[in-house]
Design a protein around this motif. Structure first.
Motif: not given
Length: 228
Positions: A70-77, A79-100
């Motif tokens: 799966p690939i999911i593109h997310v727009v964050a409010k 930079m703090e929200a972006a960091k929060k989303i990455l934290e949540l995603a990595r908990k679920a195994g989306f280890k290769h996620s990042g800010i494009l």
């Protein structure tokens, strides 16, 4: 997909283009070549019949059987929200996620690293032995990516529940502060009434004292007059 609705419920993010994971057959020099030809694509496990139909197709260069997680593109409010989303995603195994795109509203790509690329044919020559095990393997890879989606759903549900509890707690605290203020006001009102009552009682006592003094003087005058 329920996952997308969960993202839209978050107060600090929403999704754009996304893919739940797919199996593709591509006629190209490399499995990632953009100038290749997609000859087959599904977002579910494939059957043996589908696999054998794929390998029977004529090929110009190389035939690749690709599995993409799966690939999911997310727009964050922000930079703090972006960091929060990455934290949540990595908990679920989306280890290769990042800010494009580190913009005012950062664009984030959530990926798992789950993938497989199998070279099936070079022109008309098979380079892999067709077998049910090949189909089973590519399907296992696809389903592993789907598991990560379900984990991410659970993580987002927990985050939304936590946010809801925070709001309820804030409302309860605000209500408690309002009650304390009201009790304080009633106390001040009662205190004021008590002071007035004390003042009135004090005034009454002073009047009684005056009356007693007055009566005493009258008695003294009477006795003096009687002595004369």
């Amino acid at each position: 997909m329920r996952l997308l609705f969960l993202f839209f419920e978050l107060p600090y993010a929403f999704t754009k283009s996304s893919c739940s994971g797919r199996i593709t057959a591509v006629d190209a020099k490399f499995p990632w070549s953009r100038d290749g030809t997609i000859v087959f694509k599904v977002h579910r496990p494939i059957t043996e019949d589908e696999f054998f139909r794929i390998i029977s197709k004529p090929v110009k260069e190389r035939l690749w059987l690709n599995v993409q997680g799966p690939i999911i593109h997310v727009v964050a409010k922000d930079m703090e929200a972006a960091k929060k989303i990455l934290e949540l995603a990595r908990k679920a195994g989306f280890k290769h996620s990042g800010i494009l795109v580190p913009d005012e509203h950062p664009l984030i790509e959530l990926t798992t690293g789950v993938r497989a690329n199998l070279l099936i044919k070079v022109k008309d020559r098979l380079v892999i032995e067709p077998s049910p095990e090949v189909v089973e393997t590519v399907n296992e890879v696809l389903l592993e990516g789907k598991k990560r989606l379900r984990k991410l759903e659970k993580v987002l549900e927990e985050e939304l529940a936590s946010l809801k509890r925070g709001v309820e707690l804030a409302e309860t605290s605000e209500g408690a502060r309002g009650q304390i203020w009201q009790v304080g006001q009633r106390g001040e009102d009662l205190g004021s009434k008590g002071s007035k009552v004390d003042e009135e009682r004090g005034s009454e006592r002073k009047l009684e004292e005056v009356e007693e003094v007055g009566n005493g003087r009258v008695r003294e005058v009477d006795s003096v007059a009687g002595g004369r």
